[in-house]
Write a protein that holds these residues in place. Structure first.
Motif, PDB file in Angstrom:
ATOM      1  N   VAL A 154      -9.213  11.357 -20.092  1.00  0.00           N
ATOM      2  CA  VAL A 154      -8.885  10.737 -21.380  1.00  0.00           C
ATOM      3  C   VAL A 154      -7.501  10.105 -21.325  1.00  0.00           C
ATOM      4  N   VAL A 155      -6.569  10.710 -20.561  1.00  0.00           N
ATOM      5  CA  VAL A 155      -5.244  10.107 -20.398  1.00  0.00           C
ATOM      6  C   VAL A 155      -5.372   8.759 -19.696  1.00  0.00           C
ATOM      7  N   SER A 156      -6.169   8.718 -18.625  1.00  0.00           N
ATOM      8  CA  SER A 156      -6.361   7.469 -17.885  1.00  0.00           C
ATOM      9  C   SER A 156      -6.998   6.401 -18.766  1.00  0.00           C
ATOM     10  N   LEU A 157      -8.002   6.782 -19.535  1.00  0.00           N
ATOM     11  CA  LEU A 157      -8.705   5.820 -20.377  1.00  0.00           C
ATOM     12  C   LEU A 157      -7.787   5.271 -21.465  1.00  0.00           C
ATOM     13  N   MET A 158      -7.034   6.158 -22.110  1.00  0.00           N
ATOM     14  CA  MET A 158      -6.119   5.725 -23.154  1.00  0.00           C
ATOM     15  C   MET A 158      -5.027   4.831 -22.576  1.00  0.00           C
ATOM     16  N   SER A 159      -4.517   5.201 -21.414  1.00  0.00           N
ATOM     17  CA  SER A 159      -3.471   4.409 -20.769  1.00  0.00           C
ATOM     18  C   SER A 159      -3.991   3.038 -20.366  1.00  0.00           C
ATOM     19  N   GLU A 160      -5.211   2.991 -19.882  1.00  0.00           N
ATOM     20  CA  GLU A 160      -5.783   1.725 -19.417  1.00  0.00           C
ATOM     21  C   GLU A 160      -5.991   0.731 -20.540  1.00  0.00           C
ATOM     22  N   TYR A 161      -6.315   1.198 -21.735  1.00  0.00           N
ATOM     23  CA  TYR A 161      -6.599   0.292 -22.839  1.00  0.00           C
ATOM     24  C   TYR A 161      -5.415   0.079 -23.787  1.00  0.00           C
ATOM     25  N   SER A 162      -4.288   0.730 -23.528  1.00  0.00           N
ATOM     26  CA  SER A 162      -3.138   0.605 -24.425  1.00  0.00           C
ATOM     27  C   SER A 162      -2.314  -0.635 -24.095  1.00  0.00           C
ATOM     28  N   PRO A 163      -1.832  -1.375 -25.110  1.00  0.00           N
ATOM     29  CA  PRO A 163      -0.879  -2.458 -24.854  1.00  0.00           C
ATOM     30  C   PRO A 163       0.374  -1.912 -24.169  1.00  0.00           C
ATOM     31  N   LEU A 221       4.716  13.924 -19.228  1.00  0.00           N
ATOM     32  CA  LEU A 221       4.480  13.876 -17.783  1.00  0.00           C
ATOM     33  C   LEU A 221       3.161  13.182 -17.469  1.00  0.00           C
ATOM     34  N   TYR A 222       2.125  13.474 -18.249  1.00  0.00           N
ATOM     35  CA  TYR A 222       0.847  12.801 -18.050  1.00  0.00           C
ATOM     36  C   TYR A 222       1.022  11.288 -18.223  1.00  0.00           C
ATOM     37  N   ALA A 223       1.762  10.877 -19.242  1.00  0.00           N
ATOM     38  CA  ALA A 223       1.988   9.447 -19.469  1.00  0.00           C
ATOM     39  C   ALA A 223       2.753   8.831 -18.306  1.00  0.00           C
ATOM     40  N   TYR A 224       3.729   9.558 -17.769  1.00  0.00           N
ATOM     41  CA  TYR A 224       4.538   9.067 -16.645  1.00  0.00           C
ATOM     42  C   TYR A 224       3.661   8.849 -15.412  1.00  0.00           C
ATOM     43  N   VAL A 225       2.838   9.851 -15.094  1.00  0.00           N
ATOM     44  CA  VAL A 225       1.956   9.733 -13.941  1.00  0.00           C
ATOM     45  C   VAL A 225       0.965   8.592 -14.131  1.00  0.00           C
ATOM     46  N   ALA A 226       0.416   8.458 -15.345  1.00  0.00           N
ATOM     47  CA  ALA A 226      -0.560   7.406 -15.620  1.00  0.00           C
ATOM     48  C   ALA A 226       0.032   6.020 -15.408  1.00  0.00           C
ATOM     49  N   GLN A 227       1.332   5.866 -15.673  1.00  0.00           N
ATOM     50  CA  GLN A 227       1.975   4.574 -15.485  1.00  0.00           C
ATOM     51  C   GLN A 227       2.478   4.380 -14.062  1.00  0.00           C
ATOM     52  N   TYR A 228       2.617   5.466 -13.339  1.00  0.00           N
ATOM     53  CA  TYR A 228       3.172   5.377 -11.988  1.00  0.00           C
ATOM     54  C   TYR A 228       2.160   4.836 -10.980  1.00  0.00           C
ATOM     55  N   TYR A 229       0.930   5.347 -11.016  1.00  0.00           N
ATOM     56  CA  TYR A 229      -0.054   5.000  -9.993  1.00  0.00           C
ATOM     57  C   TYR A 229      -0.871   3.770 -10.387  1.00  0.00           C
ATOM     58  N   PRO A 230      -1.333   2.988  -9.387  1.00  0.00           N
ATOM     59  CA  PRO A 230      -2.215   1.853  -9.662  1.00  0.00           C
ATOM     60  C   PRO A 230      -3.510   2.318 -10.322  1.00  0.00           C
ATOM     61  N   ALA A 231      -4.173   1.413 -11.032  1.00  0.00           N
ATOM     62  CA  ALA A 231      -5.344   1.789 -11.835  1.00  0.00           C
ATOM     63  C   ALA A 231      -6.452   2.430 -11.015  1.00  0.00           C
ATOM     64  N   HIS A 232      -6.668   1.944  -9.761  1.00  0.00           N
ATOM     65  CA  HIS A 232      -7.820   2.420  -9.002  1.00  0.00           C
ATOM     66  C   HIS A 232      -7.644   3.824  -8.446  1.00  0.00           C
ATOM     67  N   VAL A 233      -6.416   4.374  -8.488  1.00  0.00           N
ATOM     68  CA  VAL A 233      -6.219   5.774  -8.083  1.00  0.00           C
ATOM     69  C   VAL A 233      -5.555   6.579  -9.197  1.00  0.00           C
ATOM     70  N   ARG A 234      -5.563   6.026 -10.403  1.00  0.00           N
ATOM     71  CA  ARG A 234      -4.855   6.673 -11.512  1.00  0.00           C
ATOM     72  C   ARG A 234      -5.442   8.047 -11.839  1.00  0.00           C
ATOM     73  N   SER A 235      -6.760   8.124 -11.949  1.00  0.00           N
ATOM     74  CA  SER A 235      -7.372   9.416 -12.256  1.00  0.00           C
ATOM     75  C   SER A 235      -7.166  10.408 -11.121  1.00  0.00           C
ATOM     76  N   THR A 236      -7.198   9.901  -9.879  1.00  0.00           N
ATOM     77  CA  THR A 236      -6.942  10.791  -8.744  1.00  0.00           C
ATOM     78  C   THR A 236      -5.507  11.316  -8.791  1.00  0.00           C
ATOM     79  N   GLY A 274     -17.244   6.733 -13.113  1.00  0.00           N
ATOM     80  CA  GLY A 274     -16.796   6.301 -14.430  1.00  0.00           C
ATOM     81  C   GLY A 274     -16.222   7.429 -15.265  1.00  0.00           C
ATOM     82  N   ARG A 275     -15.226   7.090 -16.055  1.00  0.00           N
ATOM     83  CA  ARG A 275     -14.528   8.101 -16.849  1.00  0.00           C
ATOM     84  C   ARG A 275     -15.401   8.618 -17.997  1.00  0.00           C
ATOM     85  N   LYS A 276     -16.179   7.731 -18.601  1.00  0.00           N
ATOM     86  CA  LYS A 276     -16.959   8.119 -19.776  1.00  0.00           C
ATOM     87  C   LYS A 276     -17.967   9.207 -19.433  1.00  0.00           C
ATOM     88  N   LYS A 277     -18.701   9.052 -18.345  1.00  0.00           N
ATOM     89  CA  LYS A 277     -19.693  10.053 -17.951  1.00  0.00           C
ATOM     90  C   LYS A 277     -19.032  11.397 -17.693  1.00  0.00           C
TER      91      LYS A 277
END
Length: 450
Positions: free
Chosen positions: A130-139, A361-376, A84-87
């Motif tokens: 934090v980039v992944s978390l923000m990207s995941e919850y953003s409209p 660039l962080y935003a680009y990568v966060a949108q490029y990969y599927p959610a389950h490997v986004r942080s990776t 989990g991202r929060k921990k």
């Protein structure tokens, strides 16, 4: 009983107080992160004089935190996809805050370097999460803007570090700058209570009640019953996450993301570490030299927010190519004598287009990969890029030791910008991942609508 697809709910949601809450805490964490990271450039001129450091040793010392960031970004990025991202965010925040405060007691370069390495583990680990978390919850329609706005906290932290340095370092000594890093620990209890975890992770853990509470905050206009269920479009894959970065036609783009991160971070950390010293050697007093560092981060905020806004209206790729091109030109021009207002303008442009590009660039990568490997994906891009960050202070020290003309120093820093321009232009060539194809289609539709 009704099943709700959470990605669709989040993508189409209006901006609510819940989004403000996520944005606030993620931005605050990045501000703390940016303060800790920029602090070395603030105290470098004093440390070189106090400890009689050569430019080469000072460069290596500056890279110690960046070595830690490389391992932290890769290790904590993969770990968060499992626990989990929060921990992971809380662990990283505690690690870099406490270690940086202890660093104020360092009495030798060796102690300083070891503590900076440990702090770097936390600094590097918190960024992709934090980039992944923000990207995941953003409209979806404002995702790039919100991620860029959140990541502009990095530049705010840099400004805070430089601004406090102008006042504190000459009067109270460099150690106080490090002692202040303990302040983020005061926010930990509030972060535990207020920051949500990844909704995909919560579902994987069977925490349906928590997901239900979160979804009601994300989309309060929806009627979500207590017996309703939830699902995500992309379920976690059993394949190795690292291998997925190169599957489904992602290999070329993954490699180009890594190259762009490498070049961008080289420029960012060379400037962040050596800009005050370069200006000091050019004849400016310490307070004026630190002012250049502050202007660099002011420009970064404008570049991050403006770049995110432009990316939501055009495309991430075109904005990045333009930014890297302008950044290279600004760095070349900084090597020549100009009136003070021109120098400040060029430094602001350099900040907007180097630090700003890193954030986009962080935003680009966060949108490029599927959610389950986004942080990776973010962790590895950031981790590989850390090699450029590590080389940045070292190259800056080597350039100073060679006593080259002022314009050659800045010309050398502009070359990675040209390489990054080419790398970004090659992203998406050939087969592309569905996430980017959808993002491109959305960008095209938005552009047509405008």
């Amino acid at each position: 009983m009704k099943n709700h697809e959470v990605n669709g709910i989040i993508d189409n949601a209006s901006f609510t107080p819940f989004h403000w809450k996520v944005l606030f805490w993620c931005t605050l964490i990045i501000i703390f992160d940016g303060y800790d990271l920029v602090i070395y450039g603030v105290v470098l001129p004093i440390l070189m004089k106090q400890w009689q450091l050569s430019p080469q040793i000072a460069g290596l010392l500056g890279s110690s935190a960046l070595f830690g960031m490389m391992f932290g970004a890769m290790g904590f990025g993969m770990l968060s996809d499992r626990i989990g991202r929060k921990k992971v965010i809380l662990v990283c925040l505690t690690l870099f805050s406490v270690t940086t405060a202890i660093n104020g007691f360092a009495t030798t370069p060796m102690q300083f370097g070891v503590l900076r390495f440990i702090a770097g583990l936390g600094i590097g680990g918190v960024m992709p999460n934090v980039v992944s978390l923000m990207s995941e919850y953003s409209p979806k329609r404002s995702r790039s803007t919100l991620v860029a706005l959140m990541f502009s906290g990095y530049a705010v932290g840099g400004m805070l570090s430089a601004g406090l340095g102008i006042w504190i370092v000459p009067t109270y000594g460099w150690q106080v700058m490090f002692f202040l890093a303990i302040v983020p620990m005061l926010a930990v209890p509030l972060i535990i209570r207020s920051l949500p975890d990844s909704v995909g992770f919560l579902l994987a853990q069977g925490k349906t009640d928590t997901v239900r509470t979160v979804m009601r905050q994300v989309a309060p206009q929806l009627t979500i019953q207590d017996q309703d269920s939830f699902s995500v479009t992309a379920s976690p894959s059993r394949k190795a996450a690292m291998a997925e970065l190169f599957s489904q036609g992602r290999a070329m783009s993954t490699a180009m993301f890594w190259l762009a991160f490498f070049c961008c971070l080289l420029m960012v950390y060379a400037l962040g570490s050596w800009l005050p010293k370069l200006m000091s050697l050019a004849g400016y007093p310490l307070s004026s030299s630190l002012m250049f560092l502050m202007i660099l981060n002011v420009g970064a905020i404008v570049g991050a927010i403006g770049g995110g806004w432009l990316s939501d209206r055009f495309s991430l790729k075109s904005v990045l190519v333009t930014f890297f091109l302008f950044g290279s030109i600004a760095l070349v021009l900084l090597g020549y004598k100009n009136p003070m207002w021109v120098l400040y303008t060029l430094v602001a442009i350099a900040g907007a287009t180097t630090i700003g590009s890193q954030i986009i660039l962080y935003a680009y990568v966060a949108q490029y990969y599927p959610a389950h490997v986004r942080s990776t994906g973010l962790g590895w891009a950031s981790g590989i890029g850390r090699n450029g960050a590590i080389l940045g202070p070292i190259i800056g020290g080597a350039l100073l030791a060679m006593e080259l003309p002022h314009q050659v120093n800045f010309l050398s820093l502009a070359i990675p910008g040209a390489i990054a321009t080419l790398a970004v232009s090659l992203i998406g060539m050939g087969a592309r991942a569905p996430a980017v194809r959808q993002a491109d289609e959305a960008s095209t539709a938005a552009e047509a609508a405008n």
